[in-house]
Motif scaffolding. Structure first.
Motif, PDB file in Angstrom:
ATOM      1  N   SER A  24       0.824  -1.208   0.000  1.00  0.00           N
ATOM      2  CA  SER A  24       0.000   0.000   0.000  1.00  0.00           C
ATOM      3  C   SER A  24       0.859   1.258   0.000  1.00  0.00           C
ATOM      4  O   SER A  24       2.000   1.248   0.474  1.00  0.00           O
ATOM      5  CB  SER A  24      -0.919   0.009   1.222  1.00  0.00           C
ATOM      6  OG  SER A  24      -0.159   0.214   2.407  1.00  0.00           O
ATOM      7  N   GLN A  55      -0.084  -1.680  10.396  1.00  0.00           N
ATOM      8  CA  GLN A  55      -1.354  -1.526  11.099  1.00  0.00           C
ATOM      9  C   GLN A  55      -1.193  -1.503  12.611  1.00  0.00           C
ATOM     10  O   GLN A  55      -1.979  -0.849  13.303  1.00  0.00           O
ATOM     11  CB  GLN A  55      -2.300  -2.664  10.698  1.00  0.00           C
ATOM     12  CG  GLN A  55      -3.717  -2.501  11.219  1.00  0.00           C
ATOM     13  CD  GLN A  55      -4.696  -3.389  10.472  1.00  0.00           C
ATOM     14  OE1 GLN A  55      -4.599  -3.572   9.256  1.00  0.00           O
ATOM     15  NE2 GLN A  55      -5.646  -3.960  11.192  1.00  0.00           N
ATOM     16  N   HIS A  87     -11.936  -6.405  -1.662  1.00  0.00           N
ATOM     17  CA  HIS A  87     -11.066  -5.901  -0.598  1.00  0.00           C
ATOM     18  C   HIS A  87     -10.653  -4.450  -0.868  1.00  0.00           C
ATOM     19  O   HIS A  87     -10.543  -3.655   0.068  1.00  0.00           O
ATOM     20  CB  HIS A  87      -9.828  -6.786  -0.450  1.00  0.00           C
ATOM     21  CG  HIS A  87     -10.042  -7.967   0.444  1.00  0.00           C
ATOM     22  ND1 HIS A  87     -10.591  -9.147   0.001  1.00  0.00           N
ATOM     23  CD2 HIS A  87      -9.793  -8.149   1.766  1.00  0.00           C
ATOM     24  CE1 HIS A  87     -10.667 -10.003   1.006  1.00  0.00           C
ATOM     25  NE2 HIS A  87     -10.194  -9.423   2.089  1.00  0.00           N
ATOM     26  N   ASP A  88     -10.424  -4.122  -2.132  1.00  0.00           N
ATOM     27  CA  ASP A  88     -10.089  -2.735  -2.471  1.00  0.00           C
ATOM     28  C   ASP A  88     -11.216  -1.787  -2.084  1.00  0.00           C
ATOM     29  O   ASP A  88     -10.973  -0.627  -1.734  1.00  0.00           O
ATOM     30  CB  ASP A  88      -9.831  -2.602  -3.977  1.00  0.00           C
ATOM     31  CG  ASP A  88      -8.516  -3.232  -4.410  1.00  0.00           C
ATOM     32  OD1 ASP A  88      -7.608  -3.334  -3.570  1.00  0.00           O
ATOM     33  OD2 ASP A  88      -8.418  -3.624  -5.586  1.00  0.00           O
ATOM     34  N   ARG A  89     -12.447  -2.272  -2.151  1.00  0.00           N
ATOM     35  CA  ARG A  89     -13.617  -1.431  -1.882  1.00  0.00           C
ATOM     36  C   ARG A  89     -14.299  -1.822  -0.574  1.00  0.00           C
ATOM     37  O   ARG A  89     -15.506  -1.668  -0.410  1.00  0.00           O
ATOM     38  CB  ARG A  89     -14.597  -1.541  -3.056  1.00  0.00           C
ATOM     39  CG  ARG A  89     -14.012  -1.067  -4.381  1.00  0.00           C
ATOM     40  CD  ARG A  89     -15.007  -1.148  -5.525  1.00  0.00           C
ATOM     41  NE  ARG A  89     -15.354  -2.518  -5.878  1.00  0.00           N
ATOM     42  CZ  ARG A  89     -16.571  -3.040  -5.760  1.00  0.00           C
ATOM     43  NH1 ARG A  89     -17.562  -2.307  -5.276  1.00  0.00           N
ATOM     44  NH2 ARG A  89     -16.809  -4.284  -6.110  1.00  0.00           N
ATOM     45  N   ALA A  90     -13.496  -2.327   0.374  1.00  0.00           N
ATOM     46  CA  ALA A  90     -14.054  -2.844   1.626  1.00  0.00           C
ATOM     47  C   ALA A  90     -14.764  -1.779   2.448  1.00  0.00           C
ATOM     48  O   ALA A  90     -15.633  -2.097   3.272  1.00  0.00           O
ATOM     49  CB  ALA A  90     -12.950  -3.493   2.460  1.00  0.00           C
ATOM     50  N   GLU A  91     -14.410  -0.510   2.241  1.00  0.00           N
ATOM     51  CA  GLU A  91     -15.038   0.559   3.014  1.00  0.00           C
ATOM     52  C   GLU A  91     -16.437   0.893   2.506  1.00  0.00           C
ATOM     53  O   GLU A  91     -17.200   1.578   3.184  1.00  0.00           O
ATOM     54  CB  GLU A  91     -14.160   1.821   2.975  1.00  0.00           C
ATOM     55  CG  GLU A  91     -12.768   1.630   3.560  1.00  0.00           C
ATOM     56  CD  GLU A  91     -12.798   1.111   4.982  1.00  0.00           C
ATOM     57  OE1 GLU A  91     -13.611   1.626   5.784  1.00  0.00           O
ATOM     58  OE2 GLU A  91     -12.031   0.183   5.299  1.00  0.00           O
ATOM     59  N   GLU A  92     -16.764   0.425   1.308  1.00  0.00           N
ATOM     60  CA  GLU A  92     -18.109   0.668   0.797  1.00  0.00           C
ATOM     61  C   GLU A  92     -19.112  -0.184   1.563  1.00  0.00           C
ATOM     62  O   GLU A  92     -18.778  -1.230   2.116  1.00  0.00           O
ATOM     63  CB  GLU A  92     -18.171   0.343  -0.701  1.00  0.00           C
ATOM     64  CG  GLU A  92     -17.301   1.245  -1.558  1.00  0.00           C
ATOM     65  CD  GLU A  92     -17.388   0.904  -3.034  1.00  0.00           C
ATOM     66  OE1 GLU A  92     -18.310   0.156  -3.418  1.00  0.00           O
ATOM     67  OE2 GLU A  92     -16.535   1.384  -3.799  1.00  0.00           O
ATOM     68  N   ASP A  93     -20.345   0.241   1.582  1.00  0.00           N
ATOM     69  CA  ASP A  93     -21.388  -0.395   2.376  1.00  0.00           C
ATOM     70  C   ASP A  93     -21.507  -1.884   2.060  1.00  0.00           C
ATOM     71  O   ASP A  93     -21.776  -2.266   0.919  1.00  0.00           O
ATOM     72  CB  ASP A  93     -22.729   0.296   2.111  1.00  0.00           C
ATOM     73  CG  ASP A  93     -23.836  -0.256   3.002  1.00  0.00           C
ATOM     74  OD1 ASP A  93     -23.555  -0.537   4.173  1.00  0.00           O
ATOM     75  OD2 ASP A  93     -24.964  -0.407   2.504  1.00  0.00           O
ATOM     76  N   ASN A 147     -19.332  -4.190   1.765  1.00  0.00           N
ATOM     77  CA  ASN A 147     -18.216  -4.889   1.141  1.00  0.00           C
ATOM     78  C   ASN A 147     -17.238  -5.462   2.159  1.00  0.00           C
ATOM     79  O   ASN A 147     -16.557  -6.446   1.873  1.00  0.00           O
ATOM     80  CB  ASN A 147     -17.474  -3.958   0.180  1.00  0.00           C
ATOM     81  CG  ASN A 147     -18.127  -3.910  -1.188  1.00  0.00           C
ATOM     82  OD1 ASN A 147     -19.084  -4.630  -1.447  1.00  0.00           O
ATOM     83  ND2 ASN A 147     -17.633  -3.052  -2.054  1.00  0.00           N
ATOM     84  N   GLY A 148     -17.144  -4.836   3.332  1.00  0.00           N
ATOM     85  CA  GLY A 148     -16.237  -5.358   4.347  1.00  0.00           C
ATOM     86  C   GLY A 148     -16.632  -6.762   4.768  1.00  0.00           C
ATOM     87  O   GLY A 148     -15.793  -7.670   4.839  1.00  0.00           O
ATOM     88  N   GLU A 156     -14.535 -10.347   4.002  1.00  0.00           N
ATOM     89  CA  GLU A 156     -14.197 -11.330   5.032  1.00  0.00           C
ATOM     90  C   GLU A 156     -14.826 -12.686   4.731  1.00  0.00           C
ATOM     91  O   GLU A 156     -14.221 -13.731   4.960  1.00  0.00           O
ATOM     92  CB  GLU A 156     -14.662 -10.825   6.400  1.00  0.00           C
ATOM     93  CG  GLU A 156     -13.872  -9.635   6.924  1.00  0.00           C
ATOM     94  CD  GLU A 156     -12.409  -9.970   7.133  1.00  0.00           C
ATOM     95  OE1 GLU A 156     -12.116 -11.037   7.705  1.00  0.00           O
ATOM     96  OE2 GLU A 156     -11.554  -9.178   6.702  1.00  0.00           O
TER      97      GLU A 156
END
Length: 568
Positions: free
Chosen positions: A91, A134, A360-366, A368-369, A373
Motif C-alpha cells: 500500500s 497496522q 477488498h479494495d472497496r471494503a469501506e463501501e457499504d 463490502n467489508g 471477510e
C-alpha cells in the motif's frame, strides 16, 4: 505462458467495468495494469521459472548453522527486489506503489506459477508489512518498513511450536521485559517458512509469545518483532541476534523454501501493538497469507495445466476416435474432458481471485467489508484443494510419464499438497466460514451472495444464446440447493456439532456455486461482443462444461450438509 490476456479481460470488462480504474479513482486503468502484467510475466518466465526445477532438486540446505538457498536464488531475489516487484504490491500508506488487490492477485499468480517455493518469501514479507503498518509503533515502522518494502529485508511469521499448532493458545515462547523498551524472547518455533536464508541482508521475524504473568490461553499472547540482526545507530544490520536455526524440515514439496526450526535464546525483540493483543495483530498477517496461499494454489494449478496441455498436444499414442491418423492424445474424448475440466476450474478460480481483490479494495463501501471477510476462507480452501486436484489430473494426462520426476508434473503435485494445510487447514477455513461468517450474522452475508448471483443470471438471461440459457438454468437450480443447505446450517445453531461436521462440504458447495457465478459473469461479457474470438469460444465452452461437470456437485453436497453429523 503467463495468462496476461485473461487478466486484461477480467480487469477491463468481465465485471462490467474497469475494476482497476474504479479501485484507484481513475489514477490507473486496466490498460496500465496490462503493461505491468506483461513485464511481470516476462520476469516470471525468464527469471523465476528456470529456477523452479533447480530449487526442487537442490533444495535449501543448512550448512554450519546457516541456510544456503539453491543456485541462482540469491541473484534472482536481488533482481526481483531491484525491479520493484516487492513494493508493487504494498500500500502507498506503507511506502509501496499501492497497486489494487485485483492486480496484485495477478502478480501473485505469476510468481507462484513460475516458482511457488520462491514466491513464499515476498509473500510473507507483504504480510509482515501489513501487520507492522497496522499495529507497530511509529518508531518500529520507521526503522523496519522502508527496507521491508524495498525488498532489502524479508519478513516471517512465527506462530507454531511443537505443542501449539492450530491451537495458538498453547504457545509457550516467553518474552521478558528488559526495562529499556526491548524484550528478551526465549522459546522454539517450528515450520517457519523462509525463517533463515541468504537472499536478503536481514530477516524481520514477527513472533507470538507470552509475557510473565500473562493470562492463560489466547488472551495472554503478545506480538513481537525480533530481527535476525539488531540494528546499529544508523539503522543498518549490526550484531547477530540470538535467533538460531537448529534445523530444516525435509518436506514432500516446495524444497527450495527453507522451512526452519528456530530457537530464540533471549533474543532481542520489540512489542508490536498492545500487550496481550498479539493474535489480533498476527491475524492481519494471517489473513494476508490466506489470500496469498489461495492464489498460490491458482498459480500451481495453472502451471500444471499448461504442462499437461502442452504434453497432450504433442504426444502421439493410439488411434483417436473419429479424428485423422497422427492426432495427438489431446483428441481422445477423456483427455479432452480432463483438460477442459482443469481449464474450466482455473478460469473460475482466477475470476474469483480478481473479485476478492476488488472487493477488498472497496471494503469501506457499504457491505463490502463483510463480503470481503466472507470470501477469504472460501478462496483459501477452494483454490488450494483444487490445486491438488488439478495437479493430480495433470499427472494423469501424462500417464506413466507423469509419475517420472523428469517431466516436472510430479513436482507440481508434490508442491501443491501443503497448500490445504498451511495457513489454516481446509477444516479451519470451513469452520471459520460456518461459525463466524454464516451462523454469527444469521446468514445475511451469504444471502447477499445469492442475491448477487441472481443479479448476474438476470443479465445473462437477456441473451438468446443456448449456452447462456443452460448456464442460467443450471445456476439457478444450484442457488436453490445452496439456499436450502444454508437454512439447514442455520437450523443447526442449537446443535453445533452437526453444523461443523458438514462445514467442509458446505464450503465446497459454496465454492462450486461461486465458480458457476464466475462463469456466468464471464459469459455475460463474452456474449456482449459483436464477434467472438478464439478466447471467447474457449470461455463459453469452459462455462458450459463447468455447469455440467462441476456445478452439478452443488446438489449432492447440499444433501450431505442436510445429514449433519453421522455415527455419533
Amino acid at each position: 505462458m503467463p495468462p496476461v490476456g485473461d487478466y486484461a479481460f477480467l480487469l477491463g470488462e468481465a465485471f462490467g467495468t474497469d475494476v482497476v480504474a474504479r479501485a484507484t479513482g481513475g489514477a490507473l486503468s486496466a490498460d496500465d495494469a496490462g503493461d505491468a502484467l506483461e513485464a511481470a510475466g516476462e520476469f516470471a518466465a525468464e527469471v523465476f521459472a528456470p529456477l523452479d526445477r533447480v530449487g526442487d532438486t537442490q533444495g535449501s540446505q543448512l550448512v554450519d548453522g546457516k541456510v544456503r538457498t539453491p543456485d541462482g536464488f540469491k541473484e534472482a531475489y536481488k533482481s526481483f527486489a531491484d525491479s520493484g516487484w516487492v513494493s508493487a504490491s504494498v500500500s502507498e500508506a506503507a511506502g509501496g506503489d499501492g497497486l489494487p488487490g485485483s492486480v496484485t492477485a495477478a502478480l501473485s499468480e505469476f510468481w507462484n506459477a513460475s516458482n511457488a517455493a520462491f514466491a513464499l518469501a515476498p509473500g510473507l514479507s507483504h504480510g509482515a508489512i501489513r501487520a507492522l503498518q497496522q499495529n507497530g509503533s511509529q518508531e518500529l515502522r520507521d526503522a523496519y518498513l522502508p527496507k521491508l518494502v524495498s525488498g532489502e529485508w524479508t519478513g516471517t511469521m512465527n506462530l507454531t511450536e511443537p505443542q501449539a499448532g492450530s491451537d495458538l493458545g498453547a504457545v509457550r515462547t516467553m518474552a521478558r521485559d528488559n526495562g529499556d523498551g526491548s524484550w528478551a524472547i526465549s522459546g522454539q518455533k517450528i515450520f517457519i517458512t523462509w525463517g533463515d536464508h541468504d537472499v536478503a541482508d536481514n530477516i524481520v521475524h514477527l513472533v507470538l509469545a507470552r509475557t510473565e504473568g500473562a493470562p492463560e490461553g489466547h488472551r495472554g499472547i503478545s506480538l513481537f518483532l525480533a530481527p535476525k540482526f539488531t540494528l546499529d545507530a544508523n539503522g543498518n544490520p549490526g550484531e547477530r541476534n540470538s535467533v538460531v536455526t537448529v534445523g530444516l524440515e525435509h518436506k514432500l514439496g516446495i524444497h527450495a523454501s527453507p522451512t526452519c526450526v528456530l530457537q530464540f535464546e533471549e533474543a532481542t525483540g520489540y512489542l508490536v501493538g498492545e500487550l496481550h493483543e498479539g493474535l489480533a495483530g498476527m491475524f492481519v498477517m494471517m489473513n494476508e497469507a490466506r489470500v496469498g496461499i489461495g492464489v498460490q494454489g491458482l498459480g500451481i494449478a495453472d502451471r500444471a495445466y499448461q504442462r499437461a496441455y502442452s504434453y497432450a498436444h504433442t504426444r502421439l499414442q493410439g488411434a483417436v476416435l473419429g479424428l485423422p491418423e497422427g492426432t495427438p492424445i489431446a483428441g481422445h474424448p477423456d483427455v479432452r474432458r480432463l483438460l477442459l475440466s482443469m481449464s474450466s476450474r482455473i478460469s473460475a478460480m482466477r475470476a474469483f481471485s480478481v473479485l476478492v481483490g476488488d472487493v477488498h479494495d472497496r471494503a469501506e463501501e457499504d457491505g463490502n467489508g463483510a463480503l470481503a471477510e466472507f470470501f477469504v476462507p472460501i478462496l483459501k480452501s477452494w483454490l488450494t484443494e483444487q490445486a491438488v486436484a488439478v495437479s493430480s489430473d495433470a499427472v494423469q494426462v501424462h500417464g506413466g510419464m507423469g509419475f517420472i520426476e523428469e517431466t516436472g508434473a510430479a513436482q507440481h503435485f508434490r508442491d501443491a499438497r501443503i497448500l490445504p494445510i498451511y495457513e489454516g487447514t481446509t477444516a479451519i477455513q470451513s469452520n471459520d466460514l460456518v461459525g463466524r461468517k454464516v451462523l454469527r450474522d444469521g446468514g445475511q452475508t451469504v444471502g447477499r451472495v445469492f442475491a448477487l448471483i441472481r443479479e448476474q443470471l438476470a443479465a445473462l438471461g437477456a441473451s438468446s444464446d443456448p449456452i447462456a440459457a443452460r448456464i442460467v438454468e443450471r445456476t439457478e437450480r444450484a442457488v436453490v440447493s445452496a439456499e436450502r443447505a444454508t437454512q439447514t446450517i442455520l437450523g443447526f445453531g442449537s446443535s453445533p456439532r452437526d453444523a461443523f461436521a458438514v462445514s467442509v462440504p458446505y464450503q465446497e458447495m459454496l465454492a462450486m456455486l461461486i465458480g458457476g457465478w464466475m462463469h456466468a459473469t464471464i459469459a455475460t461479457a463474452v456474449l456482449a461482443h459483436a464477434e467472438q474470438s478464439d478466447d471467447d469460444t474457449r470461455r463459453l465452452s469452459e462455462a458450459d462444461f463447468f455447469g455440467a461437470h462441476h456445478l452439478a456437485q452443488v446438489h449432492a453436497l447440499a444433501e450431505t450438509v442436510a445429514a449433519g453429523e453421522i455415527g455419533v
